[in-house]
Design an enzyme around this catalytic site. Structure first.
Site, mmCIF file in Angstrom:
data_model
loop_
_atom_site.group_PDB
_atom_site.id
_atom_site.type_symbol
_atom_site.label_atom_id
_atom_site.label_comp_id
_atom_site.label_asym_id
_atom_site.label_seq_id
_atom_site.Cartn_x
_atom_site.Cartn_y
_atom_site.Cartn_z
ATOM 1 N N LEU A 138 0.868 -1.168 0.000
ATOM 2 C CA LEU A 138 0.000 0.000 0.000
ATOM 3 C C LEU A 138 0.911 1.225 0.000
ATOM 4 C CD1 LEU A 138 -2.700 -0.841 2.721
ATOM 5 C CD2 LEU A 138 -2.981 -0.957 0.241
ATOM 6 N N ASP A 139 0.522 2.274 -0.704
ATOM 7 C CA ASP A 139 1.283 3.515 -0.664
ATOM 8 C C ASP A 139 1.411 4.002 0.777
ATOM 9 O OD1 ASP A 139 1.211 3.410 -3.410
ATOM 10 O OD2 ASP A 139 -0.427 4.853 -3.595
ATOM 11 N N ALA A 140 2.481 4.741 1.049
ATOM 12 C CA ALA A 140 2.657 5.307 2.389
ATOM 13 C C ALA A 140 1.472 6.209 2.752
ATOM 14 C CB ALA A 140 3.965 6.086 2.473
ATOM 15 N N THR A 142 -1.611 5.781 1.974
ATOM 16 C CA THR A 142 -2.869 5.023 2.028
ATOM 17 C C THR A 142 -2.864 4.109 3.242
ATOM 18 O OG1 THR A 142 -3.080 5.036 -0.389
ATOM 19 C CG2 THR A 142 -4.338 3.367 0.802
ATOM 20 N N HIS A 235 -0.688 3.443 -7.578
ATOM 21 C CA HIS A 235 -1.602 4.588 -7.628
ATOM 22 C C HIS A 235 -2.833 4.307 -8.489
ATOM 23 C CE1 HIS A 235 1.865 7.668 -6.687
ATOM 24 N NE2 HIS A 235 1.786 6.685 -5.798
#
Length: 309
Positions: A138-140, A142, A235
């Site tokens: 997961l993105d930082a 999110t 993304h």
């Protein structure tokens, strides 16, 4: 340091150097890009950058460091990270915002890998040293659910499940405006943004990317949507809804209105991984974990509801 030299197969013609190395050597693309940046990759006798395209029949030479010399992630507790499911083979965590899945170039903040190490968890040794046990990310920016492999058997099985798209990944997002239709599929390839290395965009030559969505709640200024990912591009949700002209609330990187974000008190995109479901890679039993919204997202949603009630 070990040096390896090999010809570029026809099937990789036109690929970027970092992508070709990742596929041929089983490296992460980030690690392959690092090797190129360090001058350790040579194409047909000359140093090559990560974005250079390879030619079928050309020769790639790469210097690979001793795996034992690779840095391991520093153990570091992460406040707010909770364990939602655990057994002998895997652990499902609720990752807070501001935490990366694993160390990467340019990131000096906390990581899931470091937090698990600090808590004394035994993690699979498969994968690169900096991302052992990590089978998806997961993105930082999110928050939400992530599964991490503890055993080698679980790592192999989970990697296969993600590749074969048998893992159910469900997100909730608050997007600006009202998507039409209210239930639909976004099928649009995603690639690097033509003018920015760290952003992504819908591009003709991008990788196949499919997002399914359903509007759960419609408000005058925004819509709460449930998202099911068929693919898992970087993304992906943010890019796809931006392409529909319904960027995620708070996501200024992809065109969201900063005034709305300030009004609801958000400093990140409104996006949370609310559910993760899959067949256990060892026992075969069903693992199905859900997560409530973090406080900042819950507050922003309440403000939107109250402001436009």
């Amino acid at each position: 340091m070990a040096s390896r030299t090999f010809p570029v197969p026809d099937g990789l013609a036109g690929e970027r150097v970092d992508a070709a190395l990742a596929k041929m050597l089983g490296l992460s693309r980030t690690r392959a890009a690092e090797l190129a940046a360090d001058g350790r990759v040579v194409v047909d006798g000359r140093p090559a950058g990560k974005s250079e395209r390879v030619v079928a029949g050309g020769w790639l030479e790469v210097d690979l460091p001793d795996p034992a010399a690779e840095p391991a992630p520093a153990p570091e507790p992460v406040p707010g990270m909770t364990i939602e499911h655990e057994d002998d083979d895997l652990v499902v965590v609720m990752k807070p915002v501001g935490v990366a899945a694993h160390p990467s170039p340019g990131w000096s903040g906390p990581t899931v890998v470091g937090a698990l190490a600090a808590a004394g968890y035994r993690i699979s040794t498969s994968g690169a040293a900096e991302r052992q046990g990590i089978v998806h990310r997961l993105d930082a920016g999110t928050s939400g659910l992530m599964v991490v492999a503890k055993s080698e058997l679980a790592y192999t099985g989970l990697k296969r499940a993600f590749k074969e798209r048998t893992v159910e990944k469900v997100y909730h997002a608050l997007v600006q405006g009202h998507p039409e239709p209210t239930t639909g599929t976004i099928d649009a390839p995603i690639g690097r943004h033509p003018s920015s290395d760290w952003r992504f965009a819908v591009t003709a030559d991008g990788k196949p990317s499919v997002t399914h969505y359903e509007v759960l709640e419609m408000l005058p200024a925004a819509s709460l949507v449930e998202v099911h990912l068929e693919t898992g591009r970087t993304h992906q949700i943010r890019v796809h809804f931006s392409a529909l002209r319904h960027p995620l609330v708070g996501d200024a990187t992809y065109g969201a209105d900063p005034a709305l974000a300030r009004r609801v008190g958000l400093t990140r995109q409104w996006l949370h991984a609310v559910r993760l479901a899959f067949d256990h890679p060892v026992t075969g039993g069903r693992v199905d974990v859900s997560s409530a919204y973090p406080q900042d997202l819950e507050h922003a949603l309440d403000v939107v509801r109250g402001a436009y009630a």
